[in-house]
Design an enzyme around this catalytic site. Sequence first.
Site, PDB file in Angstrom:
ATOM      1  N   ASP A  74       0.839  -1.203   0.000  1.00 46.89           N
ATOM      2  CA  ASP A  74       0.000   0.000   0.000  1.00 46.89           C
ATOM      3  C   ASP A  74       0.875   1.255   0.000  1.00 46.89           C
ATOM      4  O   ASP A  74       1.895   1.308   0.694  1.00 46.89           O
ATOM      5  CB  ASP A  74      -0.883  -0.059   1.263  1.00 46.89           C
ATOM      6  CG  ASP A  74      -1.937   1.015   1.302  1.00 46.89           C
ATOM      7  OD1 ASP A  74      -2.438   1.405   0.232  1.00 46.89           O
ATOM      8  OD2 ASP A  74      -2.277   1.461   2.418  1.00 46.89           O
ATOM      9  N   GLY A 100      -6.057   9.108   8.155  1.00 43.23           N
ATOM     10  CA  GLY A 100      -5.866   9.421   9.575  1.00 43.23           C
ATOM     11  C   GLY A 100      -7.143   9.913  10.225  1.00 43.23           C
ATOM     12  O   GLY A 100      -8.241   9.705   9.712  1.00 43.23           O
ATOM     13  N   THR A 146      -6.508   3.570  10.136  1.00 43.53           N
ATOM     14  CA  THR A 146      -6.540   4.183  11.473  1.00 43.53           C
ATOM     15  C   THR A 146      -7.499   3.468  12.438  1.00 43.53           C
ATOM     16  O   THR A 146      -7.157   3.269  13.612  1.00 43.53           O
ATOM     17  CB  THR A 146      -6.914   5.672  11.336  1.00 43.53           C
ATOM     18  OG1 THR A 146      -5.957   6.266  10.448  1.00 43.53           O
ATOM     19  CG2 THR A 146      -6.890   6.391  12.662  1.00 43.53           C
TER      20      THR A 146
END
Length: 281
Positions: free
Chosen positions: A81, A178, A230
């Site tokens: 990724d 995030g 996240t």
Amino acid sequence: MKISLKAELLKARKGGYAIPAFNFDNLEMMKGIIEAAEETKSPVILMVTESAAKYMGLDYVFSFAITAVQKATVPVILHWDHGFDINLIKKAIDAGFSSVMLDSSLKNFNQNVAETIEVVKYAHANGVEVESEIGHIGGKEDDRSSNANGFTDINEAIEFNKLTGVDALAIAAGTSHGLFKSPPKLQLDLIKEIVEKIETPIVLHGSSGVPLEDLKEAINLGITKINIGTDLKIAAANGIKLWFLENPDGFDARKYGRSSIDYVKAEAIKKIIAFKSNNKG
Ligand code: 13P
């Protein structure tokens, strides 16, 4: 045998579900993801970023992730990724990954096209598929942060897809990597238009913290790969923090590690059910 990312995503499109693509940073997170996929009989995309791989050690991560793929009772697509370094991407290809992502999305269009073509050529010659990003998904991804956050331009996306021959295309449609500072607003009209005009499977990054109802709408419009990092990192940490609250004098890594696995697994199962990929593996 390597599983084809593109074929699995096209199958998902037909079946009206999305395949969750989960990032892992350590063995516990990886085990939580695999256990969740097996328990729910879901295909899963197991992703490692460049910096997570450096943290774990490239050779270690290659060997334990490939073992996980071979042993799993459901289809597991091992995916590199957000590759920024083409040499490392090539190492992942050589090591046996099913697919790789190149992220040259902050470079200009022509550079992004040229680098993507270089990766596509090398990957396809080795039976590996490629995802690339057009438009830029900002936020904090791994060790990098960026405030640039524009939406993907539909004409650029069509052109990029045609020129590069990628197998999956990541777009910027209102999410960011995030923790969100304000609630994300998914650009559903943009997603709809892109999916209608581009046959290549479309990928949504930065999907932690996006309400599941919004992600379900994106799936109804044809999004088939949804990246989650996240939310699993938070779960992994909570599993450890809560274990130590209950066991302040504890020190057994296998016990707080198991708690971390269980929290990751529970979070991954929530996403699998919402994305309707359960029983599709
Ligand atoms: P989040 O950490 O925001 O879920 O994003 C993960 C991601 O898109 C990885 O490619």
